[in-house]
Design an enzyme around this catalytic site. Structure first.
Site, PDB file in Angstrom:
ATOM      1  N   GLY A  36       0.806  -1.207   0.000  1.00 39.74           N
ATOM      2  CA  GLY A  36       0.000   0.000   0.000  1.00 39.74           C
ATOM      3  C   GLY A  36       0.845   1.265   0.000  1.00 39.74           C
ATOM      4  CB  ALA A  37       1.972   3.923   1.255  1.00 39.42           C
ATOM      5  CG  HIS A  39       5.092   5.168  -4.897  1.00 41.05           C
ATOM      6  ND1 HIS A  39       5.667   4.413  -5.901  1.00 41.05           N
ATOM      7  CD2 HIS A  39       5.613   4.680  -3.735  1.00 41.05           C
ATOM      8  CE1 HIS A  39       6.511   3.539  -5.382  1.00 41.05           C
ATOM      9  NE2 HIS A  39       6.485   3.667  -4.065  1.00 41.05           N
ATOM     10  CG  HIS A  42       3.317   0.777  -5.251  1.00 37.18           C
ATOM     11  ND1 HIS A  42       3.426   1.899  -4.467  1.00 37.18           N
ATOM     12  CD2 HIS A  42       3.950  -0.217  -4.569  1.00 37.18           C
ATOM     13  CE1 HIS A  42       4.073   1.593  -3.347  1.00 37.18           C
ATOM     14  NE2 HIS A  42       4.422   0.319  -3.385  1.00 37.18           N
ATOM     15  CD  GLU A 153      14.625  -3.867 -13.530  1.00 45.82           C
ATOM     16  OE1 GLU A 153      15.221  -2.760 -13.651  1.00 45.82           O
ATOM     17  OE2 GLU A 153      14.565  -4.712 -14.430  1.00 45.82           O
ATOM     18  CE  LYS A 154      13.097   2.381  -3.665  1.00 47.02           C
ATOM     19  NZ  LYS A 154      12.653   1.499  -2.623  1.00 47.02           N
ATOM     20  CD  GLN A 158      10.562  -7.155  -2.270  1.00 46.20           C
ATOM     21  OE1 GLN A 158      10.541  -6.879  -1.092  1.00 46.20           O
ATOM     22  NE2 GLN A 158       9.823  -6.519  -3.160  1.00 46.20           N
ATOM     23  CB  SER A 191       5.692   3.599   0.700  1.00 48.26           C
ATOM     24  OG  SER A 191       5.106   2.905  -0.373  1.00 48.26           O
ATOM     25  NE  ARG A 192      10.404   1.752   5.190  1.00 52.72           N
ATOM     26  CZ  ARG A 192      10.290   0.487   4.796  1.00 52.72           C
ATOM     27  NH1 ARG A 192      10.614   0.143   3.567  1.00 52.72           N
ATOM     28  NH2 ARG A 192       9.837  -0.430   5.630  1.00 52.72           N
TER      29      ARG A 192
HETATM   30  P1  AMP Z   1       6.167  -2.145  -1.365  1.00 54.75           P
HETATM   31  O1  AMP Z   1       4.760  -1.684  -1.262  1.00 54.75           O
HETATM   32  O2  AMP Z   1       7.178  -1.112  -0.993  1.00 54.75           O
HETATM   33  O3  AMP Z   1       6.395  -3.485  -0.724  1.00 54.75           O
HETATM   34  O4  AMP Z   1       6.426  -2.369  -2.914  1.00 54.75           O
HETATM   35  C1  AMP Z   1       5.557  -3.188  -3.675  1.00 54.75           C
HETATM   36  C2  AMP Z   1       6.170  -3.419  -5.031  1.00 54.75           C
HETATM   37  O5  AMP Z   1       6.365  -2.156  -5.688  1.00 54.75           O
HETATM   38  C3  AMP Z   1       7.545  -4.085  -4.967  1.00 54.75           C
HETATM   39  O6  AMP Z   1       7.631  -5.031  -6.011  1.00 54.75           O
HETATM   40  C4  AMP Z   1       8.477  -2.930  -5.178  1.00 54.75           C
HETATM   41  O7  AMP Z   1       9.716  -3.313  -5.731  1.00 54.75           O
HETATM   42  C5  AMP Z   1       7.687  -2.097  -6.155  1.00 54.75           C
HETATM   43  N1  AMP Z   1       8.179  -0.700  -6.164  1.00 54.75           N
HETATM   44  C6  AMP Z   1       8.325   0.128  -5.095  1.00 54.75           C
HETATM   45  N2  AMP Z   1       8.852   1.310  -5.479  1.00 54.75           N
HETATM   46  C7  AMP Z   1       9.051   1.225  -6.820  1.00 54.75           C
HETATM   47  C8  AMP Z   1       9.581   2.115  -7.810  1.00 54.75           C
HETATM   48  N3  AMP Z   1      10.008   3.337  -7.493  1.00 54.75           N
HETATM   49  N4  AMP Z   1       9.634   1.686  -9.095  1.00 54.75           N
HETATM   50  C9  AMP Z   1       9.193   0.437  -9.421  1.00 54.75           C
HETATM   51  N5  AMP Z   1       8.682  -0.440  -8.547  1.00 54.75           N
HETATM   52  C10 AMP Z   1       8.618  -0.068  -7.261  1.00 54.75           C
END
Ligand code: AMP
Length: 287
Positions: A36-37, A39, A42, A153-154, A158, A191-192
């Site tokens: 969530g959160a 952007h 996502h 890929e960010k 993971q 998100s951070r």
């Molecule tokens: P999170 O909600 O932070 O766990 O991220 C969920 C998914 O979004 C994960 O596969 C992240 O790698 C991806 N993600 C987060 N930030 C970015 C970004 N700036 N560009 C591409 N994918 C992202």
């Protein structure tokens, strides 16, 4: 307005029923797991899933098991209504938003551990983190049984961990990596980022800039160690409070390289703190 939002299901059985209906009609399903959160990073995953599949399932679950005891679980930003609107707008047609009790039985006793790929980079700095990620992603992949699942890929380490567990556990879902989405000035969306003040946001820019510079400098095969140390110092000088690591690794095996011999296989990685915000980023060395 709300009638146009993608429906939310909170139980695994309801997710499976929806997916089974689509599958019975011969339609493909893409899965986009998130905490969530949301952007634009996502939403790029949702759009990639939309391009490849007839249906897209977004997931919203702040997974407690991937947070360490001193990490930001309780402070992690949560706004389900905004996330639902963003998922819908980007093209998700179902959102799976389980509670913790739906995901973890009180007597759950199974953890997925991915060896080797977690030995370096964030692994040693976040004990238990990748076990939490690997376990919840294995569960989500089994719950949804999608044709493909999309990850950014960010979070390169993971992504490699998830590719490995998918192959090792014979999970029949294609794992697709999506390029990092950045703000116009180069900072990777996260998100951070919303935790940061304007001043901290300015300091943060030294991370992508320094990594881009490091990638260019090590591409010719010179020793990595002094270049990585120089970036570590530069980040501290720019205002970062602590640098967890700066490293150059093989992009697949995630083992550190002393020198880059094959730029196309190498990536630069860093993790550093500004106040209570931990930022990570990575880039290819060769195009
Ligand atoms: P999170 O909600 O932070 O766990 O991220 C969920 C998914 O979004 C994960 O596969 C992240 O790698 C991806 N993600 C987060 N930030 C970015 C970004 N700036 N560009 C591409 N994918 C992202």
């Amino acid at each position: 307005m709300s009638s146009r939002l993608a429906p939310v299901v909170r139980r695994v059985a309801d997710l499976r029923a929806a997916v089974a209906r689509w599958r019975a009609a011969g339609e493909t399903i893409g899965l986009v797991p998130t905490m969530g959160a949301l952007h634009d990073g996502h939403l790029a995953l949702v759009r990639a899933a939309r391009d490849d599949n007839a249906h897209v399932v977004g997931t919203l679950f702040v997974n407690p098991t991937q947070f360490g005891p001193n990490e930001d679980l309780s402070a992690y930003p949560r706004d389900e209504a905004a996330d639902l609107a963003a998922f819908t707008e980007a093209g998700a047609d179902l959102v799976f938003a389980p509670g913790v009790a739906e995901m973890y039985a009180p007597d759950a006793a199974t953890t997925v551990t991915v060896a080797r790929l977690t030995d370096h980079l964030c692994g040693p700095h976040r004990p238990g983190h990748f076990d939490g990620v690997a376990t919840v992603v294995a569960k989500l992949l089994n719950q949804a049984r999608a044709d493909a699942a999309y990850f950014g890929e960010k979070d390169w380490q993971q992504l490699q961990v998830i590719r490995r567990l998918g192959a090792d556990l014979d999970i029949d879902t294609r794992i697709v990596g999506v390029a990092t989405v950045r703000d116009a000035d180069g900072l990777a969306l996260s998100s951070r980022n919303r935790y940061m003040t304007v001043e901290q946001r300015r300091i943060a820019l030294a991370l992508p800039r320094g990594l881009r510079d490091l990638a260019a400098r090590v591409a010719d095969g010179r020793p990595v160690a002094p270049e990585a140390a120089a970036l570590q110092d530069a980040l501290a000088a720019a205002g970062f409070d602590k640098v967890d690591y700066v490293a150059v690794c093989d992009g697949d095996a995630l083992q550190p390289l002393d020198r880059v011999s094959t730029p196309a296989r190498a990536r630069v990685f860093a993790a550093a703190w500004i106040g209570r915000t931990r930022l990570i980023d990575n880039m290819a060395v060769g195009a």
